[in-house]
Design a protein around this motif. Structure first.
Motif, PDB file in Angstrom:
ATOM      1  N   CYS A   1       0.178   5.838   5.265  1.00  0.00           N
ATOM      2  CA  CYS A   1       0.459   7.289   5.327  1.00  0.00           C
ATOM      3  C   CYS A   1       1.068   7.722   6.651  1.00  0.00           C
ATOM      4  CB  CYS A   1      -0.769   8.148   5.046  1.00  0.00           C
ATOM      5  SG  CYS A   1      -1.498   7.876   3.430  1.00  0.00           S
TER       6      CYS A   1
ATOM      7  N   TYR B   1       3.403   0.448   2.322  1.00  0.00           N
ATOM      8  CA  TYR B   1       4.816   0.821   2.432  1.00  0.00           C
ATOM      9  C   TYR B   1       5.663   0.156   1.344  1.00  0.00           C
ATOM     10  CZ  TYR B   1       4.171   3.263   6.856  1.00  0.00           C
ATOM     11  OH  TYR B   1       3.785   4.173   7.814  1.00  0.00           O
TER      12      TYR B   1
ATOM     13  N   GLN C   1       5.586   2.252  -1.799  1.00  0.00           N
ATOM     14  CA  GLN C   1       6.123   3.616  -1.764  1.00  0.00           C
ATOM     15  C   GLN C   1       7.492   3.686  -2.440  1.00  0.00           C
ATOM     16  OE1 GLN C   1       4.090   6.233  -0.706  1.00  0.00           O
ATOM     17  NE2 GLN C   1       2.804   4.404  -0.895  1.00  0.00           N
TER      18      GLN C   1
END
Length: 304
Positions: free
Chosen positions: A173, A301, A304
């Motif tokens: 995040c 990541y 994402q």
């Protein structure tokens, strides 16, 4: 318990909100300057959009609360060097507002997010809490001022306070997009795109990187204890930025040449924490190495 997290939609604050919401009533106040609703949209918290510069709002939000986790801040050293006034207003005046509102609403304890930047570039390693502070940036000054306000509110008014000096926190995040973003999200996202990571300086400068779940653990233990004062929160191990970039490449299986740029003003050379005080007094023990934390972070990541 009922807890309020200022800056609770931000990187560290949202991780803290998720952990606390499993057992407690949690209220998040955030002006979304750097925080994001997507960080807490699936977390059972009450969200209030607002700023720590709004004293009357803080009093309303803090009413009936058992403790405040004060995470709200403008966190970037380079941003504070470029434009010190907003950092001063949010980080110093905002912290005073939080403490005053907590006192007036009879809150038991405030846990304040401080920073290793208060130490500056003093050559002695590891950094211990009784070393004289020597901040090199307006951001570092703002965090030291916040610590002093916490101490004074404890001594003058009996409001319990703990200041946690975070050392280079990383994890899922964390926003890589801003020019002021921390190094790990920038390294990971560039390497995943087969782009070169950028290092400011020669890359031999070292940091004591701390995984965000360990920071959450430190916050909760600090709140639940009766201990007050200033504590380092870190992993207690150095790694150079060149070694960090190499480790991320090893974990991703992607290699890219490193780009070196001119060193930035306000950046320190080396950082390493002594964590014996928080271990002995609060029972904090880091569970994540840089490598194990990076593995979870890289996976996030990639998804994402």
């Amino acid at each position: 318990m009922k807890y309020v997290i200022t800056g609770g939609a931000g990187f560290i604050g949202s991780h803290l909100a998720k952990a606390l919401a499993m057992d407690h009533e949690v209220v998040v106040i955030d002006n979304l300057f750097s925080g994001k609703m997507e960080h807490i949209v699936h977390t059972p918290v009450k969200f209030i959009q607002g700023s720590v510069t709004d004293f009357l709002l803080l009093k309303q939000v803090f009413e009936g609360s058992d403790g405040i986790f004060h995470e709200a801040a403008i966190t970037s050293v380079p941003r504070s060097v470029k434009d010190p006034l907003p950092t001063n207003e949010t980080n110093i005046t905002g912290t005073l507002n939080v403490l005053l509102a907590a006192k007036e609403m009879n809150v038991r304890k405030v846990v304040f997010a401080s920073s290793s930047s208060v130490y500056g570039d003093t050559p002695v390693l590891p950094k211990t809490e009784n070393m004289p502070p020597n901040p090199m940036s307006p951001y570092g000054i703002s965090k030291f001022a916040g610590e002093q306000y916490c101490r004074v509110f404890s001594e003058l008014y009996g409001l319990k306070t703990v200041s946690l000096r975070y050392f280079n926190v990383f994890g899922p995040c964390q926003d890589p997009k801003s020019e002021y973003s921390a190094v790990i999200p920038k390294f990971i996202t560039r390497i995943l795109k087969h782009e070169s990571p950028v290092i400011y300086g020669d890359g031999k400068q070292t940091r004591d990187f701390t995984y965000v779940k360990d920071v959450v653990q430190a916050n909760i233990k600090a709140m639940e204890s009766n201990i007050e004062g200033v504590f380092n929160v870190a992993y207690n191990q150095q790694i150079s930025l060149i070694s960090l970039a190499s480790l991320i490449m090893e974990l991703t299986g992607i290699t890219a040449p490193i780009i070196f740029e001119r060193e930035r003003p306000g950046d320190i050379r080396d950082s390493l924490a002594d964590i014996s005080r928080i271990q002995n007094q609060i029972g904090y023990t880091p569970h994540y190495s840089v490598k194990s934390g990076l593995m979870e972070t890289i996976a996030w990541y990639q998804n994402q």
